[in-house]
Motif scaffolding. Sequence first.
Motif, PDB file in Angstrom:
ATOM      1  N   LEU A 217      33.563  34.442  29.138  1.00 61.27           N
ATOM      2  CA  LEU A 217      33.975  35.660  28.459  1.00 61.27           C
ATOM      3  C   LEU A 217      34.401  36.694  29.489  1.00 61.27           C
ATOM      4  O   LEU A 217      33.579  37.231  30.217  1.00 61.27           O
ATOM      5  N   GLY A 218      35.686  36.935  29.571  1.00 52.37           N
ATOM      6  CA  GLY A 218      36.180  37.976  30.462  1.00 52.37           C
ATOM      7  C   GLY A 218      36.707  37.462  31.777  1.00 52.37           C
ATOM      8  O   GLY A 218      36.590  36.292  32.134  1.00 52.37           O
ATOM      9  N   ASN A 219      37.307  38.380  32.495  1.00 58.09           N
ATOM     10  CA  ASN A 219      38.002  38.065  33.736  1.00 58.09           C
ATOM     11  C   ASN A 219      37.049  37.591  34.827  1.00 58.09           C
ATOM     12  O   ASN A 219      37.291  36.592  35.496  1.00 58.09           O
ATOM     13  N   PHE A 220      35.958  38.313  35.007  1.00 56.50           N
ATOM     14  CA  PHE A 220      35.036  37.987  36.092  1.00 56.50           C
ATOM     15  C   PHE A 220      34.426  36.606  35.900  1.00 56.50           C
ATOM     16  O   PHE A 220      34.414  35.782  36.811  1.00 56.50           O
ATOM     17  N   ALA A 221      33.932  36.336  34.697  1.00 57.55           N
ATOM     18  CA  ALA A 221      33.304  35.045  34.426  1.00 57.55           C
ATOM     19  C   ALA A 221      34.303  33.909  34.600  1.00 57.55           C
ATOM     20  O   ALA A 221      33.975  32.853  35.154  1.00 57.55           O
ATOM     21  N   THR A 222      35.528  34.123  34.155  1.00 60.18           N
ATOM     22  CA  THR A 222      36.557  33.089  34.269  1.00 60.18           C
ATOM     23  C   THR A 222      36.877  32.795  35.727  1.00 60.18           C
ATOM     24  O   THR A 222      36.927  31.634  36.146  1.00 60.18           O
ATOM     25  N   LYS A 223      37.082  33.841  36.510  1.00 54.76           N
ATOM     26  CA  LYS A 223      37.382  33.642  37.940  1.00 54.76           C
ATOM     27  C   LYS A 223      36.213  32.990  38.655  1.00 54.76           C
ATOM     28  O   LYS A 223      36.396  32.159  39.545  1.00 54.76           O
ATOM     29  N   PHE A 224      35.010  33.357  38.262  1.00 58.30           N
ATOM     30  CA  PHE A 224      33.806  32.821  38.879  1.00 58.30           C
ATOM     31  C   PHE A 224      33.681  31.329  38.627  1.00 58.30           C
ATOM     32  O   PHE A 224      33.484  30.538  39.549  1.00 58.30           O
ATOM     33  N   ILE A 225      33.803  30.920  37.389  1.00 59.46           N
ATOM     34  CA  ILE A 225      33.595  29.522  37.017  1.00 59.46           C
ATOM     35  C   ILE A 225      34.730  28.643  37.525  1.00 59.46           C
ATOM     36  O   ILE A 225      34.496  27.558  38.066  1.00 59.46           O
ATOM     37  N   LEU A 226      35.956  29.096  37.354  1.00 59.08           N
ATOM     38  CA  LEU A 226      37.107  28.266  37.707  1.00 59.08           C
ATOM     39  C   LEU A 226      37.523  28.406  39.168  1.00 59.08           C
ATOM     40  O   LEU A 226      38.406  27.695  39.630  1.00 59.08           O
ATOM     41  N   LYS A 227      36.910  29.350  39.873  1.00 62.32           N
ATOM     42  CA  LYS A 227      37.254  29.587  41.279  1.00 62.32           C
ATOM     43  C   LYS A 227      38.768  29.765  41.421  1.00 62.32           C
ATOM     44  O   LYS A 227      39.428  29.050  42.170  1.00 62.32           O
ATOM     45  N   THR A 228      39.282  30.727  40.684  1.00 64.20           N
ATOM     46  CA  THR A 228      40.711  30.981  40.657  1.00 64.20           C
ATOM     47  C   THR A 228      40.985  32.469  40.749  1.00 64.20           C
ATOM     48  O   THR A 228      40.102  33.284  40.461  1.00 64.20           O
ATOM     49  N   ASP A 229      42.191  32.798  41.145  1.00 65.21           N
ATOM     50  CA  ASP A 229      42.630  34.186  41.127  1.00 65.21           C
ATOM     51  C   ASP A 229      43.405  34.500  39.857  1.00 65.21           C
ATOM     52  O   ASP A 229      43.767  35.642  39.608  1.00 65.21           O
ATOM     53  N   VAL A 230      43.673  33.471  39.056  1.00 60.27           N
ATOM     54  CA  VAL A 230      44.420  33.658  37.818  1.00 60.27           C
ATOM     55  C   VAL A 230      43.512  34.367  36.817  1.00 60.27           C
ATOM     56  O   VAL A 230      42.362  33.985  36.626  1.00 60.27           O
ATOM     57  N   GLY A 231      44.034  35.395  36.174  1.00 57.63           N
ATOM     58  CA  GLY A 231      43.225  36.224  35.284  1.00 57.63           C
ATOM     59  C   GLY A 231      43.118  35.686  33.871  1.00 57.63           C
ATOM     60  O   GLY A 231      43.821  34.758  33.463  1.00 57.63           O
ATOM     61  N   ILE A 232      42.249  36.326  33.107  1.00 55.80           N
ATOM     62  CA  ILE A 232      41.962  35.927  31.734  1.00 55.80           C
ATOM     63  C   ILE A 232      43.188  36.071  30.833  1.00 55.80           C
ATOM     64  O   ILE A 232      43.365  35.302  29.892  1.00 55.80           O
ATOM     65  N   THR A 233      44.059  37.018  31.124  1.00 53.29           N
ATOM     66  CA  THR A 233      45.238  37.222  30.280  1.00 53.29           C
ATOM     67  C   THR A 233      46.101  35.967  30.240  1.00 53.29           C
ATOM     68  O   THR A 233      46.640  35.605  29.191  1.00 53.29           O
ATOM     69  N   ARG A 234      46.211  35.281  31.359  1.00 49.96           N
ATOM     70  CA  ARG A 234      47.008  34.043  31.405  1.00 49.96           C
ATOM     71  C   ARG A 234      46.222  32.826  30.935  1.00 49.96           C
ATOM     72  O   ARG A 234      46.804  31.895  30.384  1.00 49.96           O
TER      73      ARG A 234
END
Length: 188
Positions: A126-143
């Motif tokens: 849920l959200g940008n931080f959690a997504t970047k954390f789990i996927l180890k990516t710089d791609v944001g939640i919007t995409r």
Amino acid sequence: MNVQRPHIPLEAIRAEVAECHRCPLCEGRTQTVFGVGNPEARVLIVGEAPGKNEDLQGEPFVGAAGKYLNELLAVAGLARDEVFIANVLKCRPPSNRDPRPEEIQACAPYLREQTRTIDPEFIVTLGNFATKFILKTDVGITRLHGTLQRAGRFKVFPIFHPAAALYDGSKREALENDFTTLGVLLKS
């Protein structure tokens, strides 16, 4: 194949990770919240770091965002007691800025332990931080929102944070669509 996992009481999980509050990145929090829910859940929901209400009540997703999350879970055909909700990302800076790599790295052991203990089929971020954390990516939640991803053996489904829809009504439709998609994925 259905693998039988040993049941670990949630109090034991909380006790095991409670020392994270000693991390200097978490200074200023009155309490750290790890997670609540069904330890046998197919779905692990990883939210942003706990806010003031979570700190005060000792449970993730309370208040308006928590009520809305309950509604969204129902859209996916889930109840709150059928998932495990973790606010394991306690090192999110209070300034709400994107975390530095070393801050993410400091939290990583707690997330690894969480996924081993719960062993979910799906991780919903849920959200940008959690997504970047789990996927180890710089791609944001919007995409990434609403698209099934992989992180090792886990299926990861990034979704906007429910609080985002409370502040930005344009995200409400996207959130509801994403939870509908999650429900379809769980049935397949």
